[in-house]
Design a protein around this motif. Sequence first.
Motif, short mmCIF file in Angstrom:
data_model
loop_
_atom_site.label_atom_id
_atom_site.label_comp_id
_atom_site.label_asym_id
_atom_site.label_seq_id
_atom_site.Cartn_x
_atom_site.Cartn_y
_atom_site.Cartn_z
N ALA A 102 12.47 5.26 -2.32
CA ALA A 102 11.90 4.16 -1.64
C ALA A 102 12.59 4.08 -0.06
O ALA A 102 12.08 3.75 0.87
N TYR A 103 13.83 4.95 -0.20
CA TYR A 103 14.79 4.89 0.85
C TYR A 103 13.95 5.74 2.31
O TYR A 103 13.91 5.31 3.30
N PRO A 104 13.74 6.84 1.79
CA PRO A 104 13.05 7.46 3.05
C PRO A 104 11.81 7.12 3.46
O PRO A 104 11.47 7.14 4.68
N LEU A 105 11.13 6.63 2.52
CA LEU A 105 9.78 5.76 2.93
C LEU A 105 10.03 4.45 3.88
O LEU A 105 9.41 4.50 4.80
N LEU A 106 11.21 3.77 3.52
CA LEU A 106 11.35 2.85 4.31
C LEU A 106 12.00 3.25 5.86
O LEU A 106 11.49 2.66 6.90
N TYR A 107 12.66 4.43 5.70
CA TYR A 107 13.15 4.66 7.14
C TYR A 107 11.99 5.26 7.87
O TYR A 107 11.95 5.23 9.26
N SER A 108 11.04 5.86 7.33
CA SER A 108 9.98 6.63 8.15
C SER A 108 8.80 5.65 8.55
O SER A 108 8.21 5.70 9.52
N LYS A 109 8.77 4.47 7.93
CA LYS A 109 7.69 3.69 8.44
C LYS A 109 7.80 2.26 8.76
O LYS A 109 6.93 1.82 9.19
N VAL A 167 0.89 -1.07 0.01
CA VAL A 167 0.11 -0.20 0.17
C VAL A 167 0.87 1.26 -0.02
O VAL A 167 0.65 2.20 -0.86
N GLU A 168 1.93 1.34 1.04
CA GLU A 168 2.70 2.59 1.09
C GLU A 168 3.49 2.62 -0.37
O GLU A 168 3.59 3.57 -0.59
N PHE A 169 4.05 1.54 -0.93
CA PHE A 169 4.72 1.71 -1.98
C PHE A 169 3.81 2.26 -3.17
O PHE A 169 4.29 3.02 -4.07
N GLU A 170 2.57 1.77 -3.40
CA GLU A 170 1.76 2.19 -4.57
C GLU A 170 1.25 3.83 -4.09
O GLU A 170 1.30 4.36 -5.16
N LYS A 171 1.07 4.06 -3.07
CA LYS A 171 0.83 5.55 -2.67
C LYS A 171 1.94 6.33 -3.22
O LYS A 171 1.68 7.46 -3.58
N ALA A 172 3.32 5.91 -2.95
CA ALA A 172 4.48 6.81 -3.25
C ALA A 172 4.83 6.46 -4.64
O ALA A 172 5.66 7.18 -5.23
#
Length: 361
Positions: A55-62, A14-19
């Motif tokens: 992808a990297y900031p998203l992974l770090y934040s969530k 879900v988070e990847f698709e949103k981003a």
Amino acid sequence: MTMKSIFDAREIKVEFEKAGINPSFIPLIWKQASISHNDGENFEWEQIPSLPSAAYPLLYSKFKRLTSSLHSLFHSSDHVTSKLLIKLQNGAFVEAVIMRYDTRLGKYNGKPRPGGPRSTLCISSQVGCKMGCKFCATGTMGFKNNLSSGEIVEQLLHATRISPIRNVVFMGMGEPLNNYAALVEAVRVMTGPPFQLSPKRITVSTVGIVHAINKLHNDLPGLNLAVSLHAPVQDIRCQIMPAARAFPLQKIMIEYIMLDGVNDDELHAHQLGKLLETFQVVVNLIPFNPIGTSSQFRTSNEQRVSTFQKILRGIYKIRTTVRKEMGQDISGACGQLVVNPPDKRSIESSGHLTDIEDLHL
């Protein structure tokens, strides 16, 4: 903010698709996260190459590689069973058990068994359990909460650091079908890259949640189902399993716990044989494992178990096995999982072990 496990498949998709990030990168992330020797706190997402920059900031934040940690590890005196006490992100604990087998020591149809050494992991799906089976220590905890799919998969990661895992059985803490969505998602992760476990080597044990059993057959075809029967007639079953419900018996394995003087008489064997003789099932007789001095139940002696097995096999032609007791000295045996320190009893190493997954091969 509570971080999600990277192995929570739905959440990361879900988070990847949103981003706007292609979800096809997810298996690569899982592969790198699963082979890393760093713990969950020290793992850096930059260790995974070739991801989109977003992808990297998203992974770090969530997300975290591991939201749980291995709190304690206990080994049985015979060195074939290990119990993992795993601390979850919310501070609760669950247990998982590794059972090691060497099939070269046994015989199958008079011939040496194939496969050699391998390990089976017994996984928990909930903290506690609401089923309230009177012979099971987990039931004394009551129900605390469901595990996420990531927390279920993380048990496999913790275990593979200790021993290569070939088989997985959902026979730990909790009723797996009461946490259905997380169960299905976790199994799909385990059977996909990078884990690639065969569905034939995964077994889900249930007291018999009818609607979920029917749904599971469609959602996870090829998966093994073990039904906790434990009595040949419904009134006895309801006495020892308050949550017992009617369910179809055309299943692969029937589990039957042997309670001295409760359900282990020759009469019970005949009742069970008549109940099951028209079905293609395997009956797995499970010696009761003590859950404390206050327990109202005792273990059936070997002679009663043997007689029970002979009746089912000889008269009703039902394939019947006897579960080898493993891990009693670390309270890791069937029905003993409860978040308490293990006692100091020891068990003797004896006999040849039979991996219950072999029943489905």
